[in-house]
Design an enzyme around this catalytic site. Structure first.
Site, PDB file in Angstrom:
ATOM      1  CG  ASP A   1      -2.092  -0.971   1.050  1.00  0.00           C
ATOM      2  OD1 ASP A   1      -2.246  -1.539  -0.051  1.00  0.00           O
ATOM      3  OD2 ASP A   1      -2.835  -1.162   2.025  1.00  0.00           O
TER       4      ASP A   1
ATOM      5  CG  ASN B   1      -4.389   5.308   3.559  1.00  0.00           C
ATOM      6  OD1 ASN B   1      -5.336   4.939   2.867  1.00  0.00           O
ATOM      7  ND2 ASN B   1      -3.401   4.500   3.867  1.00  0.00           N
ATOM      8  CG  ASP B   2      -4.022   8.173   7.768  1.00  0.00           C
ATOM      9  OD1 ASP B   2      -2.920   8.668   7.480  1.00  0.00           O
ATOM     10  OD2 ASP B   2      -4.158   6.974   8.084  1.00  0.00           O
TER      11      ASP B   2
ATOM     12  CG  HIS C   1       4.430  14.866  27.489  1.00  0.00           C
ATOM     13  ND1 HIS C   1       3.830  15.758  26.635  1.00  0.00           N
ATOM     14  CD2 HIS C   1       5.743  15.202  27.513  1.00  0.00           C
ATOM     15  CE1 HIS C   1       4.722  16.610  26.172  1.00  0.00           C
ATOM     16  NE2 HIS C   1       5.902  16.289  26.680  1.00  0.00           N
TER      17      HIS C   1
ATOM     18  CB  THR D   1      -9.253  -0.820   5.982  1.00  0.00           C
ATOM     19  OG1 THR D   1      -8.713  -0.244   4.780  1.00  0.00           O
ATOM     20  CG2 THR D   1     -10.722  -1.118   5.770  1.00  0.00           C
ATOM     21  CB  ALA D   2      -4.913   2.475   7.053  1.00  0.00           C
ATOM     22  CE1 TYR D   3      -2.119   4.604  14.606  1.00  0.00           C
ATOM     23  CE2 TYR D   3      -1.421   6.628  13.527  1.00  0.00           C
ATOM     24  CZ  TYR D   3      -1.444   5.814  14.643  1.00  0.00           C
ATOM     25  OH  TYR D   3      -0.787   6.206  15.779  1.00  0.00           O
TER      26      TYR D   3
ATOM     27  CG  LEU E   1      -9.786  -1.348  11.552  1.00  0.00           C
ATOM     28  CD1 LEU E   1     -11.290  -1.190  11.799  1.00  0.00           C
ATOM     29  CD2 LEU E   1      -9.540  -2.378  10.444  1.00  0.00           C
ATOM     30  CB  SER E   2      -4.961   0.178  14.489  1.00  0.00           C
ATOM     31  OG  SER E   2      -4.422   1.470  14.313  1.00  0.00           O
TER      32      SER E   2
END
Length: 280
Positions: free
Chosen positions: A67, A138-139, A149, A179-181, A183-184
């Protein structure tokens, strides 16, 4: 039909998959263009020209990698207004949806025009009072530079405050990137043909913060709170980044431009979800 073949030699170390792709495409009557750097390995089954020039005269770009390879090629695809198809050599591959065993079948269909274009929305990130801008397939991700922190963020939608929270960062994702970062971080899977976008907090402090889905007309402004002890980094598709000092903000909205994907079946995304998420 003319295709520009865009390999990633980190994934395809000996370029054997790329060579097979070039031979298959040429066997189906497709003209194959590549960067001259690969001429000594790929040989006469391709023609060689500068990457940008080759993409500009091609009908389609085919990436060979993961990807990340497709994301790197996307900038040139967007500037030349060309669609893209990815051959997956990565671990999962939600962007590069053609698996190596499928190359013969899908390249045959490609050569016959048996595919259609699916237009994916992009995000545009811009900093008020600054010339920095970026597009994201994507994002757009915001996170504290030190990661030692948590950071405080204030989120506005069309000028109205919708959230004030502390977290390790913020992800604003397209449907493609859902469906990438995202989703996690607990974000929902969005239909890639929708035009909405979603914001999720990364490890929010003080309990779970529900992801927020926004309509395509909305404009988000995310403020790095003045009390933050360090700068915030804003990153588009893990590539272009900008530093926000405490008290500075970034605007994120749907871009006017879209990226075209070559797809062979309707709802291909959901087949990938079934094969690559629910069965693993």
């Amino acid at each position: 039909m003319t295709v520009f073949l865009y390999p990633n030699q980190t994934k395809d170390t000996d370029l054997s998959v790329t060579r097979s792709a070039a031979e298959l495409l040429r066997g189906f009557g497709v003209r194959v263009l590549m960067d001259p750097a690969y001429a000594s390995i790929i040989g006469p089954c391709a023609e060689y020209t500068d990457c940008r020039d080759g993409i500009s005269v091609s009908d389609l770009v085919v990436t060979v990698g993961g990807d990340g390879t497709l994301l790197r090629a996307a900038a040139d695809c967007l500037s030349c207004n060309k669609p893209v198809l990815g051959v997956n050599l990565g671990r999962t591959g939600f962007l590069a949806t053609c698996e190596v065993p499928q190359m013969e079948e899908k390249f045959r269909r490609l050569s016959k025009g048996q595919y259609h274009l699916e237009y994916r929305t992009l995000l545009q990130a811009e900093v008020p009072g600054d010339t920095w801008q970026a597009l994201a397939v994507n994002d757009v991700v915001l996170y504290g530079r030190s990661r030692l922190h948590p950071m405080d963020f204030v989120v506005y939608c069309d000028g109205i405050c919708v959230g004030n929270f502390r977290s390790d960062g913020v992800i604003v994702s397209t449907p493609t990137g859902s469906t990438a970062y995202s989703l996690s971080a607990g974000g929902p899977i969005l239909d890639v043909t929708s035009q909405v976008f979603v914001m999720s907090a990364i490890c929010p402090h003080g309990g779970q913060l529900a992801p927020l889905v926004f309509s395509p007309q909305r404009r988000l402004r995310i403020l790095s709170a003045p009390e933050n002890r360090d700068v915030v980094l804003a990153c588009a598709d893990s590539r272009t980044s900008h530093t926000l000092a405490p008290g500075e903000s970034i605007d994120i909205l749907n871009a006017a431009q879209t990226l075209a994907y070559a797809v062979f079946d309707d709802a291909e995304q959901f087949r990938a979800i079934e094969n690559k998420l629910t069965r693993r």
